[in-house]
Design an enzyme around this catalytic site. Structure first.
Site, PDB file in Angstrom:
ATOM      1  CD  GLU A   1     -29.247  -7.138  -9.604  1.00 16.18           C
ATOM      2  OE1 GLU A   1     -28.497  -6.812  -8.753  1.00 16.18           O
ATOM      3  OE2 GLU A   1     -30.037  -8.051  -9.157  1.00 16.18           O
TER       4      GLU A   1
ATOM      5  CB  CYS B   1     -30.689  -6.411  -5.690  1.00 23.25           C
ATOM      6  SG  CYS B   1     -31.751  -6.947  -6.912  1.00 23.25           S
TER       7      CYS B   1
END
EC number: 1.2.1.88
Length: 515
Positions: free
Chosen positions: A286, A320
């Site tokens: 990720e 994020c």
């Protein structure tokens, strides 16, 4: 009987008893600051001369802890230990493995405020953000434990007369978990227990900015009954220990959360087959985002403004999933922009240990310098509406910053800043807004604020992100409710907290018997 999964509720800090309990937890943690923490290899505590010093980003003179630092030799020792432990752990029943997760979740739940207080101190998280981080860590343990129980007997496949076919999952081997500093409990714990509950052994290399909370979690797993050697805690340099383990021929998979550049480096290095390696390594990654909230002319404009502010500036934009682009159709552009500026000016920036603080510091000097450089770039690329100032004299504080009238191809609209900066771009209409939203190499989260059902349905199919939200902000995915992971340079679309995540840590085996 295991109860159905429900996510851990967030703490209501308007209740005085909860406030007092959290203040007591902060006092407890403050009394423990500055201690030394060893590596954990095969259950043995290993102290090193070289240390990683963890400091409070809100007060860089305050040392959270000094943590032993692994080198290649210790990493090799940990690898051999994990490899050996895999022989027995992989044969431990899924029920026993899940029970360890449930016990660990119960331990953390009892010490919830204590763990959150560590996050306030080590990561600079305000109370609500720290509480949510701890709740998510509990959720991962509860959810993945239940998911493993669902998968333990495999998945039914067809059989013909005189034949029995079984399709089931077995563990992979030794996994290297490289966890981030921005969710130093939730993501660190989630990626670790996903690997463990599926029968793998783990080398945990936490982020160097937040290694203490990871050590505390390793202790919890020991208390919950995890056998020695199944989890090995080895903080160290990414360039030395990280690369060594990624390239190691006995590494079976790497679970990474972090930046695009480091993720690409890991992906490249893991792809190379080393001498003696008998498998292709798996990478679960990720890698961040450049997330946008799109607002059309039929939106609830107050909801739009509040969603942008909360998503852009929660935890100082260090998610994020944070909103770093606001794409507004021209009909309502000025109204939304002006309201966002109003709300942003009301935000309280300060010490995260104070309950009233909305926004604390950024994580360290490197982050501070990078964000301030992007703010200077933003002044050339857009119109500074509010913020833009920073102060790193005591901690790493940056005011929430809004830029207007930014070209969709500008650097602050394209590059991940990972700080409290949001750029506004004007769209001609909704189609143009989606075009701008998709004009990025990332594809993690996004949101659309609209009352127009046709526009929402269009976005459902055309807004290319892994996590898309309608009429809310673009942060705050809940384990088991909104599985999380993105497209393109946001990673491998490994949906953390989702029904297919554990399968990434296993391999499928088919057994066919004739009779």
């Amino acid at each position: 009987m295991v109860q159905p999964y429900k996510h851990e509720p967030f703490t209501d800090f308007t209740v005085d008893a909860n406030r007092q309990a959290f203040l007591a937890a902060l006092e407890k943690v403050e009394a423990e600051l500055g201690r030394e923490y060893p590596l954990i290899i095969g259950g043995e505590r290993v102290m090193t001369e070289d240390k990683i010093t963890s400091v409070n980003p809100a007060n860089k003179a305050e040392v959270i802890g000094r943590v032993a630092k692994a080198n290649k030799e210790l990493a090799e020792r940990a690898m051999k230990t994990a490899d050996e432990a895999f022989r027995t752990w992989s044969r431990t029943s899924p029920e026993a493995r899940a029970d360890i997760l449930f016990r660990a979740a119960a331990i953390v739940r009892r010490r919830k405020h204590e763990f959150s207080a560590w996050l306030v101190k080590e990561a600079g998280k305000p109370w609500r953000e720290a509480d949510a981080d701890t709740a998510e860590a509990i959720d991962f343990m509860e959810y993945y434990g239940r998911q493993m129980l669902k998968l333990k007997d495999g998945i039914p496949v067809e059989s013909r007369p005189g034949e029995t076919n079984r399709f089931f999952y077995i563990p992979l081997g030794v996994g290297v978990v490289i966890s981030p500093w921005n969710f130093p409990f939730a993501i660190m714990a989630g990626t670790t227990v996903a690997a463990l509950v599926t029968g793998n052994t783990v080398l945990l290399k936490p982020a160097s900015a937040t290694p203490v909370v990871a050590y505390k979690f390793a202790e919890v797993l020991e208390e919950a009954g995890l056998p020695a050697g199944v989890l090995n805690y080895i903080p160290g340099s990414g360039a030395e220990v990280g690369d060594y383990l990624v390239e190691h021929p006995r590494t079976r998979f790497i679970s990474f959360t972090g930046s695009r550049d480091v993720g690409i480096r890991i992906y490249e290095r893991a792809a190379k087959v080393q001498p003696g390696q008998i498998w292709l390594k798996r990478v679960i990654a990720e890698m961040g985002g450049k997330d946008a909230i799109v607002v059309d002319k039929e939106a609830d404009l107050e909801l739009a403004a509040q969603s942008i502010v909360a998503s852009a500036f929660g935890f100082s934009g260090q998610k994020c999933s944070a909103c770093s682009r606001a794409i507004i159709v021209e009909d309502v552009y000025d109204q939304v922009l002006n309201r966002v500026v109003e709300l942003t000016k009301q935000l309280n920036v300060g010490d995260p240990a104070e309950q009233a603080t909305f926004m604390g510091p950024v994580i360290d000097q490197g982050a501070y310098n990078k964000i301030m450089e992007y703010i200077e770039i933003g002044k050339q690329e857009g119109r500074l509406m509010t913020g833009g100032e920073g102060d790193d004299s005591k901690g790493f504080f940056i005011q929430p910053t809004v830029f207007a009238d930014v070209d969709p191809n500008a650097r602050i609209m394209q590059e991940e800043i990972f700080g409290p900066v949001v750029a506004f771009a004007k769209a001609r209409d909704f189609d143009h807004a989606l075009e701008i939203a998709n004009n990025t190499q990332y594809g993690l989260t996004g949101a659309v604020i609209s009352r127009n059902r046709a526009n929402l349905e269009k976005a459902r199919h055309e807004f290319h992100v892994g996590n898309l939200y309608f009429n809310r902000g673009c942060t705050g995915a809940i384990v088991g409710y909104q599985p999380f992971g993105g497209f393109n340079m946001s990673g491998t679309d490994s949906k953390a907290g989702g029904p297919d995540y554990l399968i990434l840590h296993m391999q499928a085996k088919t057994v066919s018997e004739m009779f």
